[in-house]
Design an enzyme around this catalytic site. Sequence first.
Site, PDB file in Angstrom:
ATOM      1  N   ASP A   2      32.592  46.956  22.372  1.00  0.00           N
ATOM      2  CA  ASP A   2      33.590  47.207  23.419  1.00  0.00           C
ATOM      3  C   ASP A   2      32.996  48.132  24.479  1.00  0.00           C
ATOM      4  OD1 ASP A   2      35.732  45.860  21.857  1.00  0.00           O
ATOM      5  OD2 ASP A   2      35.349  47.519  20.494  1.00  0.00           O
ATOM      6  N   ARG A  34      30.530  46.156  26.515  1.00  0.00           N
ATOM      7  CA  ARG A  34      31.260  45.236  27.402  1.00  0.00           C
ATOM      8  C   ARG A  34      31.821  45.999  28.607  1.00  0.00           C
ATOM      9  NH1 ARG A  34      34.526  42.160  22.483  1.00  0.00           N
ATOM     10  NH2 ARG A  34      33.065  40.420  22.248  1.00  0.00           N
ATOM     11  N   HIS A  80      39.408  48.840  17.361  1.00  0.00           N
ATOM     12  CA  HIS A  80      38.720  47.650  17.889  1.00  0.00           C
ATOM     13  C   HIS A  80      39.728  46.501  17.853  1.00  0.00           C
ATOM     14  CE1 HIS A  80      35.858  44.486  18.596  1.00  0.00           C
ATOM     15  NE2 HIS A  80      36.159  43.924  17.446  1.00  0.00           N
TER      16      HIS A  80
HETATM   17  P1  NDP Z   1      30.503  36.231  11.790  1.00  0.00           P
HETATM   18  O1  NDP Z   1      29.157  36.610  11.321  1.00  0.00           O
HETATM   19  O2  NDP Z   1      30.647  35.561  13.112  1.00  0.00           O
HETATM   20  O3  NDP Z   1      31.476  37.525  11.796  1.00  0.00           O
HETATM   21  C1  NDP Z   1      31.540  38.387  10.689  1.00  0.00           C
HETATM   22  C2  NDP Z   1      32.595  39.439  10.908  1.00  0.00           C
HETATM   23  O4  NDP Z   1      32.284  40.224  12.048  1.00  0.00           O
HETATM   24  C3  NDP Z   1      33.992  38.869  11.152  1.00  0.00           C
HETATM   25  O5  NDP Z   1      34.926  39.692  10.440  1.00  0.00           O
HETATM   26  C4  NDP Z   1      34.167  39.052  12.633  1.00  0.00           C
HETATM   27  O6  NDP Z   1      35.531  39.256  12.988  1.00  0.00           O
HETATM   28  C5  NDP Z   1      33.435  40.336  12.849  1.00  0.00           C
HETATM   29  N1  NDP Z   1      33.150  40.636  14.251  1.00  0.00           N
HETATM   30  C6  NDP Z   1      33.131  41.874  14.768  1.00  0.00           C
HETATM   31  N2  NDP Z   1      32.872  41.849  16.049  1.00  0.00           N
HETATM   32  C7  NDP Z   1      32.734  40.558  16.378  1.00  0.00           C
HETATM   33  C8  NDP Z   1      32.468  39.902  17.589  1.00  0.00           C
HETATM   34  N3  NDP Z   1      32.323  40.528  18.708  1.00  0.00           N
HETATM   35  N4  NDP Z   1      32.363  38.573  17.558  1.00  0.00           N
HETATM   36  C9  NDP Z   1      32.527  37.916  16.421  1.00  0.00           C
HETATM   37  N5  NDP Z   1      32.789  38.493  15.268  1.00  0.00           N
HETATM   38  C10 NDP Z   1      32.904  39.799  15.245  1.00  0.00           C
HETATM   39  O7  NDP Z   1      31.245  35.375  10.680  1.00  0.00           O
HETATM   40  P2  NDP Z   1      30.737  34.130   9.835  1.00  0.00           P
HETATM   41  O8  NDP Z   1      31.997  33.500   9.324  1.00  0.00           O
HETATM   42  O9  NDP Z   1      29.707  33.344  10.532  1.00  0.00           O
HETATM   43  O10 NDP Z   1      29.993  34.840   8.636  1.00  0.00           O
HETATM   44  C11 NDP Z   1      30.628  35.689   7.744  1.00  0.00           C
HETATM   45  C12 NDP Z   1      29.809  35.670   6.466  1.00  0.00           C
HETATM   46  O11 NDP Z   1      30.322  36.723   5.661  1.00  0.00           O
HETATM   47  C13 NDP Z   1      29.921  34.378   5.672  1.00  0.00           C
HETATM   48  O12 NDP Z   1      28.612  33.939   5.370  1.00  0.00           O
HETATM   49  C14 NDP Z   1      30.660  34.805   4.399  1.00  0.00           C
HETATM   50  O13 NDP Z   1      30.191  34.122   3.264  1.00  0.00           O
HETATM   51  C15 NDP Z   1      30.298  36.258   4.339  1.00  0.00           C
HETATM   52  N6  NDP Z   1      31.134  37.146   3.552  1.00  0.00           N
HETATM   53  C16 NDP Z   1      30.462  38.029   2.774  1.00  0.00           C
HETATM   54  C17 NDP Z   1      31.115  38.936   1.996  1.00  0.00           C
HETATM   55  C18 NDP Z   1      30.315  39.863   1.148  1.00  0.00           C
HETATM   56  O14 NDP Z   1      29.125  40.022   1.375  1.00  0.00           O
HETATM   57  N7  NDP Z   1      30.920  40.490   0.161  1.00  0.00           N
HETATM   58  C19 NDP Z   1      32.590  38.993   1.978  1.00  0.00           C
HETATM   59  C20 NDP Z   1      33.216  38.048   2.863  1.00  0.00           C
HETATM   60  C21 NDP Z   1      32.498  37.158   3.638  1.00  0.00           C
HETATM   61  P3  NDP Z   1      36.503  38.055  13.450  1.00  0.00           P
HETATM   62  O15 NDP Z   1      36.801  37.275  12.188  1.00  0.00           O
HETATM   63  O16 NDP Z   1      37.667  38.794  13.987  1.00  0.00           O
HETATM   64  O17 NDP Z   1      35.743  37.267  14.470  1.00  0.00           O
END
Ligand code: NDP
Length: 328
Positions: A160, A163, A188
Amino acid sequence: MSTAATPVTVTVTGAAGQIAYSLLFRIAAGDAFGDRPVAFRLLEIPDARRAAEGVAMELSDSAFPLVDSITVTDDPDEGFAGADAVFLVGAKPRGKGEERSDLLIGNGKIFGPQGQAIARNASPDVRVLVVGNPANTNAAILDAHAGLAAGQVTAMTRLDHNRALAQLAEKLGTSTTRLTNMTVWGNHSSTQFPDVAELRLDGEPVAGSLEQTWVDEDFIPRVAQRGGEIIEVRGSSSAASAASSAVDHMHDWFNGTPQGDWVSVALRSDGSYGIPEGLFASFPCRSVDGRWEIVQGLELDERQQERIRTTADELASELDTVREAGML
Ligand code: NDP
């Protein structure tokens, strides 16, 4: 062994996700920890572990000179073992028809146990950055379970902040490198308060040259809603810019903020600026000797105080939701 040769152990959760796909390569290139070698610990949920192994193969194939080792695991104890720096990127996305409270509680189930695993396994002076949303409250839950000192657990508002700098540079016809003393207060979320009151251009106050209507009606909503704008234009969420800001956050934490400047960091409030103690709110912070300090002594007018109250109230209500669910 010289300090430069001692690897920094870095855990990244959500290692198979979009943000990590950019973040890991920036860390490996030295953008966060300078010339220190990196021992990576990539933590994923069991279903995504194989995909994380694929990412590790690419990381290995890039032959980065600074990559000391890469461990891929779905076991939190192994994932946080000896961690000096932790990027908590993995989080549960909002499911169809889910309320925000479902999202808060669903993530609480991830971040509580991760806090306990950090307490058991990480370095005592570990530095933790929560990126996964709702980042502030996820960080509060983690903090309650990790038993670390105030300031060791943070949540990301640096995107933020960046940005805001980008919007201001465009408006003022300058570059972000000439702008300092920007602050994002609070959550956020759409209630965040990007505050230009202390903004400087080449060290000189510049807020007076920005029209208040532009600040209130264009700038603040645009920064707060930039994530949605990216999704609309790019067709998927901002991942590289989120990764880049996470790198900036950790870089400044380890290396210090430039003299006279500060950055925006969400951490456990000590009551500064009327934000109730215990809330994980974004403040203007300086990194001094590897620790975040909230910048003190800024004067806030009624308009600023009102915006800060609004975003702090939202954080308090998020915390109430997870407290009532027994997650703190
Ligand atoms: P991303 O890598 O795109 O995003 C991950 C997280 O970051 C989301 O909560 C997302 O929020 C957040 N985020 C923060 N700022 C931003 C931003 N500016 N733009 C986008 N996202 C932002 O998600 P993916 O789905 O591609 O990957 C998530 C991975 O996490 C998956 O591989 C899943 O398996 C894994 N995972 C791992 C866990 C663990 O290690 N214990 C637990 C849960 C999931 P928002 O959803 O609001 O975009």
